[in-house]
Design a protein around this motif. Structure first.
Motif, PDB file in Angstrom:
ATOM      1  N   HIS A 109       0.861  -1.052   0.097  1.00 37.42           N
ATOM      2  CA  HIS A 109       0.026  -0.019  -0.136  1.00 37.42           C
ATOM      3  C   HIS A 109       0.760   1.339  -0.171  1.00 37.42           C
ATOM      4  CE1 HIS A 109      -3.897  -2.156   0.571  1.00 37.42           C
ATOM      5  NE2 HIS A 109      -3.118  -3.027   1.339  1.00 37.42           N
ATOM      6  N   LEU A 110       2.102   1.281   0.366  1.00 37.29           N
ATOM      7  CA  LEU A 110       2.920   2.253   0.040  1.00 37.29           C
ATOM      8  C   LEU A 110       3.326   2.803  -1.440  1.00 37.29           C
ATOM      9  CD1 LEU A 110       5.700   1.380   2.676  1.00 37.29           C
ATOM     10  CD2 LEU A 110       4.009   3.259   2.974  1.00 37.29           C
ATOM     11  N   GLU A 111       3.539   3.866  -1.679  1.00 35.15           N
ATOM     12  CA  GLU A 111       3.818   4.598  -3.064  1.00 35.15           C
ATOM     13  C   GLU A 111       4.897   5.439  -3.144  1.00 35.15           C
ATOM     14  OE1 GLU A 111       0.196   6.498  -3.915  1.00 35.15           O
ATOM     15  OE2 GLU A 111      -1.199   4.645  -4.261  1.00 35.15           O
ATOM     16  N   GLY A 112       5.332   5.467  -4.529  1.00 34.51           N
ATOM     17  CA  GLY A 112       6.342   6.700  -4.650  1.00 34.51           C
ATOM     18  C   GLY A 112       7.795   6.050  -4.200  1.00 34.51           C
ATOM     19  N   GLY A 113       8.528   6.947  -3.420  1.00 39.64           N
ATOM     20  CA  GLY A 113       9.705   6.780  -2.976  1.00 39.64           C
ATOM     21  C   GLY A 113       9.799   5.825  -1.835  1.00 39.64           C
ATOM     22  N   TRP A 114       8.717   5.650  -0.859  1.00 39.52           N
ATOM     23  CA  TRP A 114       8.659   4.659   0.318  1.00 39.52           C
ATOM     24  C   TRP A 114       8.439   3.326  -0.314  1.00 39.52           C
ATOM     25  CZ3 TRP A 114       4.613   8.158   3.244  1.00 39.52           C
ATOM     26  CH2 TRP A 114       5.257   8.869   4.051  1.00 39.52           C
ATOM     27  N   ARG A 115       7.736   3.104  -1.288  1.00 40.66           N
ATOM     28  CA  ARG A 115       7.550   1.973  -2.123  1.00 40.66           C
ATOM     29  C   ARG A 115       8.776   1.242  -2.442  1.00 40.66           C
ATOM     30  NH1 ARG A 115       2.775  -0.145  -4.109  1.00 40.66           N
ATOM     31  NH2 ARG A 115       3.228  -2.154  -5.443  1.00 40.66           N
ATOM     32  N   GLU A 116       9.772   2.239  -3.302  1.00 40.89           N
ATOM     33  CA  GLU A 116      10.864   1.711  -3.811  1.00 40.89           C
ATOM     34  C   GLU A 116      11.876   1.595  -2.780  1.00 40.89           C
ATOM     35  OE1 GLU A 116      12.372   4.812  -6.643  1.00 40.89           O
ATOM     36  OE2 GLU A 116      10.535   4.889  -7.471  1.00 40.89           O
ATOM     37  N   LYS A 117      11.895   2.029  -1.540  1.00 43.54           N
ATOM     38  CA  LYS A 117      12.726   1.724  -0.434  1.00 43.54           C
ATOM     39  C   LYS A 117      12.339   0.416   0.021  1.00 43.54           C
ATOM     40  CE  LYS A 117      14.170   6.165   1.305  1.00 43.54           C
ATOM     41  NZ  LYS A 117      14.167   7.197   2.812  1.00 43.54           N
ATOM     42  N   VAL A 118      11.015   0.191   0.417  1.00 42.22           N
ATOM     43  CA  VAL A 118      10.799  -1.179   0.710  1.00 42.22           C
ATOM     44  C   VAL A 118      11.240  -2.310  -0.106  1.00 42.22           C
ATOM     45  CG1 VAL A 118       9.040  -2.717   1.654  1.00 42.22           C
ATOM     46  CG2 VAL A 118       8.757  -0.204   1.473  1.00 42.22           C
ATOM     47  N   LEU A 119      11.021  -2.016  -1.567  1.00 40.60           N
ATOM     48  CA  LEU A 119      11.326  -3.041  -2.524  1.00 40.60           C
ATOM     49  C   LEU A 119      12.798  -3.450  -2.416  1.00 40.60           C
ATOM     50  CD1 LEU A 119       9.084  -2.085  -5.627  1.00 40.60           C
ATOM     51  CD2 LEU A 119       8.943  -3.959  -4.027  1.00 40.60           C
ATOM     52  N   GLY A 120      13.628  -2.359  -2.323  1.00 42.76           N
ATOM     53  CA  GLY A 120      15.254  -2.276  -1.975  1.00 42.76           C
ATOM     54  C   GLY A 120      15.348  -3.161  -0.704  1.00 42.76           C
ATOM     55  N   MET A 121      14.789  -2.811   0.352  1.00 41.18           N
ATOM     56  CA  MET A 121      15.101  -3.495   1.450  1.00 41.18           C
ATOM     57  C   MET A 121      14.860  -5.043   1.243  1.00 41.18           C
ATOM     58  SD  MET A 121      13.269  -0.956   4.234  1.00 41.18           S
ATOM     59  CE  MET A 121      13.422  -1.960   5.704  1.00 41.18           C
ATOM     60  N   ARG A 122      13.691  -5.559   0.818  1.00 37.58           N
ATOM     61  CA  ARG A 122      13.306  -6.768   0.627  1.00 37.58           C
ATOM     62  C   ARG A 122      14.411  -7.533  -0.186  1.00 37.58           C
ATOM     63  NH1 ARG A 122       7.815  -8.125   1.757  1.00 37.58           N
ATOM     64  NH2 ARG A 122       7.925  -9.703  -0.156  1.00 37.58           N
ATOM     65  N   ASP A 123      14.552  -6.843  -1.468  1.00 37.90           N
ATOM     66  CA  ASP A 123      15.615  -7.590  -2.392  1.00 37.90           C
ATOM     67  C   ASP A 123      16.807  -7.702  -1.682  1.00 37.90           C
ATOM     68  OD1 ASP A 123      13.806  -7.535  -4.400  1.00 37.90           O
ATOM     69  OD2 ASP A 123      15.065  -5.930  -5.669  1.00 37.90           O
ATOM     70  N   ALA A 124      17.323  -6.671  -0.844  1.00 37.81           N
ATOM     71  CA  ALA A 124      18.763  -6.926  -0.129  1.00 37.81           C
ATOM     72  C   ALA A 124      18.618  -8.178   1.018  1.00 37.81           C
ATOM     73  CB  ALA A 124      18.892  -5.573   0.626  1.00 37.81           C
ATOM     74  N   TYR A 125      17.371  -8.256   1.556  1.00 40.57           N
ATOM     75  CA  TYR A 125      17.147  -9.210   2.726  1.00 40.57           C
ATOM     76  C   TYR A 125      17.188 -10.723   2.077  1.00 40.57           C
ATOM     77  CZ  TYR A 125      15.583 -11.417   6.876  1.00 40.57           C
ATOM     78  OH  TYR A 125      15.257 -12.139   7.911  1.00 40.57           O
ATOM     79  N   GLU A 126      16.438 -10.796   0.840  1.00 39.07           N
ATOM     80  CA  GLU A 126      16.240 -11.917   0.421  1.00 39.07           C
ATOM     81  C   GLU A 126      17.817 -12.451  -0.021  1.00 39.07           C
ATOM     82  OE1 GLU A 126      12.865 -12.516  -2.451  1.00 39.07           O
ATOM     83  OE2 GLU A 126      13.950 -13.441  -3.898  1.00 39.07           O
ATOM     84  N   GLY A 127      18.723 -11.438  -0.839  1.00 39.52           N
ATOM     85  CA  GLY A 127      19.950 -11.605  -0.997  1.00 39.52           C
ATOM     86  C   GLY A 127      21.060 -12.044   0.048  1.00 39.52           C
ATOM     87  N   TYR A 128      20.798 -11.812   1.405  1.00 36.61           N
ATOM     88  CA  TYR A 128      21.395 -12.456   2.335  1.00 36.61           C
ATOM     89  C   TYR A 128      21.444 -13.954   2.474  1.00 36.61           C
ATOM     90  CZ  TYR A 128      21.945  -7.660   4.436  1.00 36.61           C
ATOM     91  OH  TYR A 128      21.884  -6.314   4.674  1.00 36.61           O
ATOM     92  N   PHE A 129      20.238 -14.389   2.018  1.00 32.15           N
ATOM     93  CA  PHE A 129      20.167 -16.010   2.139  1.00 32.15           C
ATOM     94  C   PHE A 129      20.085 -16.381   0.830  1.00 32.15           C
ATOM     95  CE2 PHE A 129      17.133 -14.197   5.220  1.00 32.15           C
ATOM     96  CZ  PHE A 129      17.013 -15.415   6.474  1.00 32.15           C
TER      97      PHE A 129
END
Lengths: 199, 199
Positions: A109-129
DNA sequence: CCTACCGATCGGTAGG
DNA sequence: CCTACCGATCGGTAGG
């Protein structure tokens, strides 16, 4: 009680409601009612409903990050680190399943810059595994295969815990994590059984 | 185009929107706009927004049921049936990930009798898998353990596919299902590796 | 299926 | 932090 405490109370109440009835299904007045306030009074502490969601998602994301990133970058075999990362991940979920749920689902439900930030966090987190699993494959600790798929399989399986875990259940967090680890690392088969009927 | 077709179009559009932005985040007018109709015009075909959700959930639930129930009750070893059930389950998700998403997540917005019906469907469905896994344990095809936990682990892992699968991706549905089956049945470990540092 | 409308509620603001 | 309000939108209906 100062303003900072109130803000924290707002986030706590909002997180609970967002997890239970969705961001869009929760009104500002629903949140205020939990704290015995009028709807408009929240705006002395927040600037928008979406900002509250962002703050909760950010905090939850940080907790996941803090629980596994240092293990991922630390010492030990890939398999050993992966086991401990699973304990960390399951620990965050079992400590506050609703907070985890907001990070796992309500970020949409987040839009704009916040949404992009979350997507980045999620990608990075998945990357650790994914990186630890890839490393384990390179070092022949883990059977070679699609590391990205294995990662998603694992994380989805673990994230499902947030849907049913009740604090104070029969299984302690680390026991639960170790049971999941056991399933993921050596599977559920006792002996090689019959192949399925082909199509 | 008769009324029955229109109703189907409404459910298709609504399912897409519910999966993408949540039931509460979708307005009746959003659904109508997808069909170039005015909001109120939908009520010539439906009696409430919640009824539309129910119809979608019911249909999705039936597809999952139809894909696995006869396999669960059929012939073959427990392990063989489980493998085929996984193919069926993954097949439903990959055929229409958004429809699956509504069944997996949006049912929470249903209330009263509809909600109870969904809960019943979900319990029964999980039971097909749990029973086959239990049977496999009894017959020593599957390593003994917590069948309920294994079931949730497996289904959560598979359901995650709905979050990222793109029709026409590199992996065909049955290949994807078999890759998941491989992970679930024999795990990802190559050889017995070091135990984690205890706490 | 549209126009036009219903009362209720939405996120958010002004002024105190 | 409350009262009182803003315009917009909500699910749904009447009448054609």
């Amino acid at each position: 009680m100062d303003g900072h405490q109130r803000l924290h109370q707002i986030e706590q109440a909002a997180g609970r409601l967002f997890a239970e009835r969705t961001y869009a299904g929760t009104s500002v007045r629903d949140i205020a009612r939990e704290l015995d306030l009028q709807g408009g009074s929240l705006y002395a502490h927040i600037s928008s409903k979406e900002e509250v969601l962002w703050r909760i998602v950010e905090r939850a994301g940080r907790e996941f990050h803090d629980a596994v990133s240092s293990i991922a970058a630390g010492t030990g075999s890939a398999v050993d680190r992966l086991h401990r990362m699973i304990r960390g991940h399951v620990g965050v979920i079992t400590t506050d399943p609703r907070l985890a749920t907001v990070f796992l689902h309500e970020w949409k439900h987040l839009e704009g810059g916040w949404r992009e930030k979350v997507l980045g966090m999620r990608d990075a987190y998945e990357g650790y595994f994914r990186d630890v699993i890839s490393e384990g494959m390179d070092e022949s600790e883990i059977a070679s295969g699609d590391a990205a798929l294995s990662t998603r399989f694992l994380l989805s399986a673990l994230n499902g815990i947030a849907l049913w875990y009740q604090t104070g259940g029969q299984l302690a967090p680390d026991e639960l994590a170790d049971a999941c680890w056991s399933l993921f690392q050596s599977g559920m088969l006792l002996s090689s059984a019959s192949a399925p009927n082909g199509h």
